[in-house]
Motif scaffolding. Structure first.
Motif, PDB file in Angstrom:
ATOM      1  N   THR A 131       0.688  -0.768  -0.006  1.00 57.37           N
ATOM      2  CA  THR A 131      -0.070  -0.074  -0.062  1.00 57.37           C
ATOM      3  C   THR A 131       1.159   1.364   0.723  1.00 57.37           C
ATOM      4  O   THR A 131       1.847   0.872   0.552  1.00 57.37           O
ATOM      5  N   PHE A 132       0.234   2.458  -0.273  1.00 62.26           N
ATOM      6  CA  PHE A 132       1.004   3.626  -0.606  1.00 62.26           C
ATOM      7  C   PHE A 132       1.823   4.003   1.259  1.00 62.26           C
ATOM      8  O   PHE A 132       2.681   4.200   0.832  1.00 62.26           O
ATOM      9  N   GLU A 133       0.780   3.820   1.950  1.00 65.39           N
ATOM     10  CA  GLU A 133       0.999   3.645   2.773  1.00 65.39           C
ATOM     11  C   GLU A 133       2.234   2.711   3.895  1.00 65.39           C
ATOM     12  O   GLU A 133       3.577   3.865   4.279  1.00 65.39           O
ATOM     13  N   GLU A 134       2.819   2.140   3.746  1.00 70.66           N
ATOM     14  CA  GLU A 134       3.749   1.181   3.481  1.00 70.66           C
ATOM     15  C   GLU A 134       4.856   1.284   3.176  1.00 70.66           C
ATOM     16  O   GLU A 134       5.704   1.310   3.210  1.00 70.66           O
ATOM     17  N   LEU A 135       4.497   1.328   1.512  1.00 72.87           N
ATOM     18  CA  LEU A 135       5.832   2.399   1.458  1.00 72.87           C
ATOM     19  C   LEU A 135       6.455   3.582   1.525  1.00 72.87           C
ATOM     20  O   LEU A 135       7.440   3.466   1.506  1.00 72.87           O
ATOM     21  N   LEU A 136       5.930   4.222   2.060  1.00 77.01           N
ATOM     22  CA  LEU A 136       6.197   5.337   2.512  1.00 77.01           C
ATOM     23  C   LEU A 136       6.755   5.310   3.837  1.00 77.01           C
ATOM     24  O   LEU A 136       8.093   6.156   4.004  1.00 77.01           O
ATOM     25  N   ASP A 137       6.171   4.068   4.688  1.00 74.48           N
ATOM     26  CA  ASP A 137       6.737   3.612   6.008  1.00 74.48           C
ATOM     27  C   ASP A 137       8.282   3.192   5.718  1.00 74.48           C
ATOM     28  O   ASP A 137       8.781   2.537   6.707  1.00 74.48           O
ATOM     29  N   ASN A 138       8.483   1.739   4.623  1.00 72.00           N
ATOM     30  CA  ASN A 138       9.424   1.281   4.491  1.00 72.00           C
ATOM     31  C   ASN A 138      10.615   2.034   4.466  1.00 72.00           C
ATOM     32  O   ASN A 138      11.000   2.281   3.656  1.00 72.00           O
ATOM     33  N   PRO A 187      13.599   3.916  -1.440  1.00 70.01           N
ATOM     34  CA  PRO A 187      14.972   4.463  -0.903  1.00 70.01           C
ATOM     35  C   PRO A 187      14.099   6.173  -1.300  1.00 70.01           C
ATOM     36  O   PRO A 187      12.976   6.505  -1.997  1.00 70.01           O
ATOM     37  N   PHE A 188      14.869   6.649  -1.238  1.00 71.97           N
ATOM     38  CA  PHE A 188      14.447   8.911   0.045  1.00 71.97           C
ATOM     39  C   PHE A 188      13.301   8.877  -1.407  1.00 71.97           C
ATOM     40  O   PHE A 188      12.350   9.033  -1.518  1.00 71.97           O
ATOM     41  N   LYS A 189      14.583   8.880  -2.494  1.00 70.45           N
ATOM     42  CA  LYS A 189      13.619   9.866  -3.824  1.00 70.45           C
ATOM     43  C   LYS A 189      12.395   8.563  -4.150  1.00 70.45           C
ATOM     44  O   LYS A 189      11.955   9.515  -4.237  1.00 70.45           O
ATOM     45  N   PHE A 190      12.226   7.247  -4.020  1.00 64.95           N
ATOM     46  CA  PHE A 190      11.163   7.013  -4.700  1.00 64.95           C
ATOM     47  C   PHE A 190       9.609   7.466  -3.411  1.00 64.95           C
ATOM     48  O   PHE A 190       8.790   7.886  -4.299  1.00 64.95           O
ATOM     49  N   ALA A 200      16.739   7.952 -14.084  1.00 65.00           N
ATOM     50  CA  ALA A 200      16.077   8.620 -13.977  1.00 65.00           C
ATOM     51  C   ALA A 200      14.918   9.405 -13.481  1.00 65.00           C
ATOM     52  O   ALA A 200      15.304   9.995 -12.541  1.00 65.00           O
ATOM     53  N   LEU A 201      15.428   8.529 -12.226  1.00 65.78           N
ATOM     54  CA  LEU A 201      14.509   8.421 -10.553  1.00 65.78           C
ATOM     55  C   LEU A 201      15.906  10.136  -9.975  1.00 65.78           C
ATOM     56  O   LEU A 201      15.158  10.510  -9.263  1.00 65.78           O
ATOM     57  N   MET A 202      17.309   9.292 -10.074  1.00 65.15           N
ATOM     58  CA  MET A 202      18.383  10.193  -9.411  1.00 65.15           C
ATOM     59  C   MET A 202      18.041  12.096  -9.825  1.00 65.15           C
ATOM     60  O   MET A 202      18.386  12.967  -9.700  1.00 65.15           O
ATOM     61  N   ALA A 203      17.918  11.885 -11.475  1.00 59.89           N
ATOM     62  CA  ALA A 203      17.544  12.837 -12.284  1.00 59.89           C
ATOM     63  C   ALA A 203      15.899  13.822 -12.190  1.00 59.89           C
ATOM     64  O   ALA A 203      15.917  15.143 -12.378  1.00 59.89           O
ATOM     65  N   PHE A 204      14.886  13.135 -11.836  1.00 56.71           N
ATOM     66  CA  PHE A 204      13.691  13.664 -10.874  1.00 56.71           C
ATOM     67  C   PHE A 204      14.058  14.500 -10.364  1.00 56.71           C
ATOM     68  O   PHE A 204      14.105  14.778  -9.092  1.00 56.71           O
TER      69      PHE A 204
END
Length: 136
Positions: free
Chosen positions: A23-30, A34-37, A132-136
């Motif tokens: 879930t997005f909640e789990e993604l944000l808490d994990n 990576p921080f950027k994601f 691409a993630l680091m360039a974002f």
């Protein structure tokens, strides 16, 4: 890495792989994500989604005209999808079996939810280019 029924984060030199059962909640808490994601998810994906939505559900119903598709395109995102296909087997006629395909988010969004259901689409994984993630 701990594998929990489609909840995983893996990385190689050029790609970040995220299981879509998060879930997005789990993604944000994990902390393994990576921080950027996590930042990108919170700022650009969450305004269009609910924190309880899974990444799989969000990708499944993603509208091809949404701003998020542009974000995924810029991230060079690929989606690993299982699709039911009919194959001819000797003596048995047609046999339906799941085939794994890697699709771009644009290709996934080109199908309507009805077409995805008819094809038996199961979204397994989101792969994002780390460059691409680091360039974002």
């Amino acid at each position: 890495m701990i594998y929990e029924d489609g909840k995983y984060v893996m990385q190689d030199v050029g790609t970040l792989y995220v299981g879509t059962k998060y879930t997005f909640e789990e993604l944000l808490d994990n902390e393994e994500v990576p921080f950027k994601f996590r930042l990108l998810s919170e700022r650009y994906l969450l305004p269009e989604a609910d924190r309880e939505d899974t990444l799989e559900t969000h990708l499944y119903y993603l509208d091809g005209k949404s701003f998020e598709v542009k974000i995924f395109k810029q991230l060079k995102a690929k989606v690993k999808v299982n699709v039911l296909e009919e194959k001819k087997a000797r003596g048995k006629g047609a046999v339906r079996e799941y085939v794994t395909k890697n699709l771009s988010v644009e290709e996934l969004c080109a199908m309507t939810p009805e077409e995805k259901e008819k094809k038996g689409c199961v979204i397994q994984e989101l792969a994002v280019s780390k460059f691409a993630l680091m360039a974002f």
